[in-house]
Structure formats: C-alpha cells, structure tokens
Motif scaffolding. Structure first.
Motif, PDB file in Angstrom:
ATOM      1  N   LYS A   1       0.841  -1.202   0.000  1.00 26.19           N
ATOM      2  CA  LYS A   1       0.000   0.000   0.000  1.00 26.19           C
ATOM      3  C   LYS A   1       0.877   1.253   0.000  1.00 26.19           C
ATOM      4  O   LYS A   1       0.576   2.241  -0.681  1.00 26.19           O
ATOM      5  CB  LYS A   1      -0.932  -0.008   1.216  1.00 26.19           C
ATOM      6  CG  LYS A   1      -1.954  -1.140   1.210  1.00 26.19           C
ATOM      7  CD  LYS A   1      -2.876  -1.037   2.407  1.00 26.19           C
ATOM      8  CE  LYS A   1      -3.874  -2.182   2.444  1.00 26.19           C
ATOM      9  NZ  LYS A   1      -4.773  -2.183   1.272  1.00 26.19           N
TER      10      LYS A   1
ATOM     11  N   LYS B   1      -5.216   3.858  -6.535  1.00 22.39           N
ATOM     12  CA  LYS B   1      -6.006   2.647  -6.752  1.00 22.39           C
ATOM     13  C   LYS B   1      -5.796   1.699  -5.575  1.00 22.39           C
ATOM     14  O   LYS B   1      -4.752   1.728  -4.927  1.00 22.39           O
ATOM     15  CB  LYS B   1      -5.593   1.934  -8.051  1.00 22.39           C
ATOM     16  CG  LYS B   1      -6.008   2.623  -9.330  1.00 22.39           C
ATOM     17  CD  LYS B   1      -5.601   1.781 -10.547  1.00 22.39           C
ATOM     18  CE  LYS B   1      -6.063   2.428 -11.845  1.00 22.39           C
ATOM     19  NZ  LYS B   1      -5.663   1.623 -13.028  1.00 22.39           N
ATOM     20  N   GLN B   2      -6.825   0.877  -5.311  1.00 21.83           N
ATOM     21  CA  GLN B   2      -6.705  -0.143  -4.274  1.00 21.83           C
ATOM     22  C   GLN B   2      -6.028  -1.368  -4.907  1.00 21.83           C
ATOM     23  O   GLN B   2      -6.676  -2.263  -5.431  1.00 21.83           O
ATOM     24  CB  GLN B   2      -8.088  -0.509  -3.725  1.00 21.83           C
ATOM     25  CG  GLN B   2      -8.775   0.620  -2.976  1.00 21.83           C
ATOM     26  CD  GLN B   2      -8.003   1.034  -1.732  1.00 21.83           C
ATOM     27  OE1 GLN B   2      -7.489   0.204  -0.988  1.00 21.83           O
ATOM     28  NE2 GLN B   2      -7.924   2.340  -1.493  1.00 21.83           N
TER      29      GLN B   2
ATOM     30  N   SER C   1      -3.736  -4.725  -4.774  1.00 22.89           N
ATOM     31  CA  SER C   1      -3.261  -5.831  -3.942  1.00 22.89           C
ATOM     32  C   SER C   1      -2.227  -6.622  -4.742  1.00 22.89           C
ATOM     33  O   SER C   1      -2.018  -6.386  -5.939  1.00 22.89           O
ATOM     34  CB  SER C   1      -4.430  -6.746  -3.560  1.00 22.89           C
ATOM     35  OG  SER C   1      -4.957  -7.381  -4.711  1.00 22.89           O
TER      36      SER C   1
END
Length: 407
Positions: A328, A338-339, A341
C-alpha cells in the motif's frame, strides 16, 4: 390420488447364524421402497416363525421378544404418522432414520454445518487451503447469529427450512451485518452447499434452496495500466524494504504468478528451454501445470535477490501480510490512487497480454486456469484494445467496400 402403502415386517438374518442363534431384523416398506434395520435382538433359529414374522411358542423368551417387536412396530408407526403430518411425501428410509434417532427429524442446520466443517478440516493442506475453512466457519457463525436473531433459538431443524430462510438470511447480512454483495454471495453459497449435501445424503427429502440464486456483483478487478506499471518500476525507493516489495509485485506483474506460487518458487522450477529461462511448475491453488517464459525484467529481479535464496527458495522466506501492508505504501509513493493488492499483479499481466494481442487461450494457460471463463473474468479488455480492434476492422471493411456506393 392413490394412498401410500405402509408396512413393517420382521425377519431373521440366517446369514449371520452363530451357534444356532440369529439376529432379528426389521424392514419398513412404503410404496415399494424398502429400508432395513437391526432390531438389536436375537433368537434361536428354531423359535422363529417365518410365516408369522414373530417368535413361536409360549416360552418366556418367545413372549418377551414378541412384546419387544410389538413395541418397535408401534414406535415406527408413530414416527411414520409424525412424518406424514409434516412432509408432502415420506420414504421408508426417512421412517427408519427417524426411528433410529439420526434421521432428518433430528438433523439440525448448524449440526450439518459442523459436520461439513469437520470434513473440510481433514482436507486442509491436501486439496484445500486454510482460508477456505475460515470462510466456511464465518458462514456458519453468521448463520447461527441469524437463527438467534430471527428465530430466538440456538439451532433449527433442517425440515423447517423454506426458500424464504435463505432469502431472509441474505437480507440480514446486507441490512443488519452491513456486508458487501460479494461477501453475502459467499456466505449464502456455503449455506446452500450444506443444505444441498444434506439433501443428497438423504437427510432431508427436498432441497429448499434449489431455486435460490444470488449474484456476487463483484467489483471490477483493479489493475495497473502500462503507464502505471512503468511508474512503479522506475520509482526510486530509499527504503530497501519498500524496494523489495515493489520488486516482488513487479515480478508478479511480469509472470502472472499468484503470491503463493512466488513464495514457493524454487530454483528447481526454473529450467532452460531452447536457450531461454522458463518457470515450469504447478499452481498451488488448483495443481494445474503452468509454464511462464522469464523475460528480461523478472530475470533481473531474480538476479538482484540471489543473495536471499535459502533452501532453494528464489526469494527466501516471504510473509504475505507483511508484504501486503508495505505494498500500500509502495503504490501510494508512486502516486497511484487505486486499491492495488498483490493479486492485482495477475490482473495487470492478463490485461496487458490481451491488449497486446495474446490469444485468450494462451493467457488462460499461463494463468493456470482450469476454465477459460475464469480468464474472461480476470483478463479485462481495455478500451485501447477495443479501439485498436475496431480500427483494424474498420480499415479492412473500408478496403473491401471502397467501390460500393449506396443506392
């Protein structure tokens, strides 16, 4: 409507005779369907009346056995009548199970959940991962909370389940628990699976959730565009830990491996094929074989962390949660809102591969999917790819129809 036929018959199992003594068996018959059970009684074969289905004579032993058989028959009739009052149809197996105390009348929803959870626990580490078990346990927990909230009970009989139960459960998860649609879908699918297996195993005569369907309404998969990936690759990190996490993420973006496959990647998995380096292994999740050609960028990353290799693991010992937390910070430092992962690296690779014209069959093979439909979900067609395809089609059609004039 024809009436159902019901009868209870007693007989002896001559095949298990021992020293002239045989076990007494019972048989329930309903509409030509039969179900046998042991009466847990035995009798000398010479005392059994095959025509009368009882013990013969006036001996103390014969009279006691006949009283016991009469009591068993009365109990079975009682269970049969009780089931008829509750069910649209009753089978011989249902009556036998109810009499023996482990049938559908005594099967509860949470008890069935616990049995399935116990079965799943045995598969963890073999063909299931621990997170799958956690997901099922969470569904069981929410189901228990729903039963207590709406029915003010600790459990509920499987026979009491109706199509409205799972619909109300989904509404409860949304309104009272505040869960997202994807999570609600997962909880309901676990519940539906438990009931389906109970029906398949004869614990309940029907599956009340058979017609229930719910859409997960999953969010669009996030991915990095080509420009965003370049931003991540060229950002200069002063923190060596963040640089390492960035490199692991970039490695995923260039190889389409899941994190667990990167974690388990060993030097034995990297082989030479026609002078090029390839990763040849099996997906941890599905055990599907996959092959990935190592391009220049992932090769540079492997070489950069050669000093970390331990027990043949290419990147040493990796901790998923530690890397997720730092990722993150990596994405934020690169100015990307943006999220993202670790798994988004696979989405990024798939989207980039399709946008560059790689056939979806090849993309599916690299991703290690067992079904190409899964690839269609993961690999998003970008607007640029759509624009390029339509431009190519337009050019071909214009060339073909250049001499045609509208009438």
């Amino acid at each position: 409507m024809s009436r159902s036929t019901f009868s209870v018959l007693f007989y002896v199992n001559r095949g298990k005779e021992k020293n002239g003594v045989v076990p007494v068996m019972g048989r329930v018959t309903i509409n030509c369907t039969q179900s046998q059970f042991s009466c847990k009684k035995s009798i000398p074969l010479a005392l059994w009346d095959a025509k009368g289905n009882c013990a013969k004579g006036r001996s103390k032993e014969a009279l006691q056995l006949n009283r016991d058989l009469d009591n068993i028959k009365a109990q079975i009739i009682k269970h049969y009548q009780h089931l008829c009052d509750r069910e649209a149809f009753v089978t011989a197996e249902m009556v036998r199970n109810s009499y023996q105390g482990f049938g559908s009348e005594y099967e509860t929803l949470l008890n069935a959940f616990d049995k399935d959870i116990a079965s799943l626990k045995k598969r963890v580490g073999k063909d299931r991962v621990i997170s799958t078990l956690w997901a099922m346990q969470l569904s069981r927990k929410d189901t228990a909370s729903f039963i207590e909230s709406h029915y003010h009970r600790k459990d509920i009989s499987m026979l009491e389940l109706t199509p409205d139960f799972i619909k109300d459960f989904a509404a409860y998860l949304s309104t009272e628990r505040g869960l997202a649609s994807g999570t609600i879908w997962q909880r309901c699918m676990w519940l539906k699976g438990v009931v389906m297996r109970a029906h398949y195993n004869g614990k309940i005569p029907r599956n009340p959730f058979a017609q229930f369907h719910i859409s997960p309404n999953c969010k669009e998969r996030e991915f990095l565009t080509e420009e965003e990936l370049k931003q991540v690759m060229t950002h200069d990190f002063e923190d060596a830990d963040l640089a390492f996490v960035r490199d692991i993420f970039v490695f995923i973006c260039w190889t389409a491996l899941a994190f667990v496959d990167v974690k388990n990647l060993t030097t034995d998995d990297i082989v030479d094929i026609n002078g090029d380096k390839w990763i040849v292994s099996h997906r941890h999740k599905t055990n599907v074989p996959y092959q990935v050609k190592l391009m220049d960028v992932p090769l540079q990353i492997i070489e950069r962390y050669k000093h970390l290799q331990e027990d043949k693991f290419v990147f040493g010992k990796l901790n998923y949660w530690s890397i997720c937390k730092k990722l993150k910070k990596v994405i934020a430092a690169c100015g990307i809102e943006k999220q993202i992962s670790l798994h988004c690296g696979r989405h990024s690779w798939a989207t980039l591969a399709l946008s560059k014209g790689m056939p979806i069959e090849s993309v599916s093979r690299v991703l290690g999917h067992t079904n190409i439909v899964t690839t269609q979900i993961y690999a998003r067609i970008t607007s640029q790819k759509l624009n390029d395809d339509l431009t190519m089609l337009s050019d071909k059609l214009n060339a073909s129809f250049s001499n045609i004039k509208m009438a």
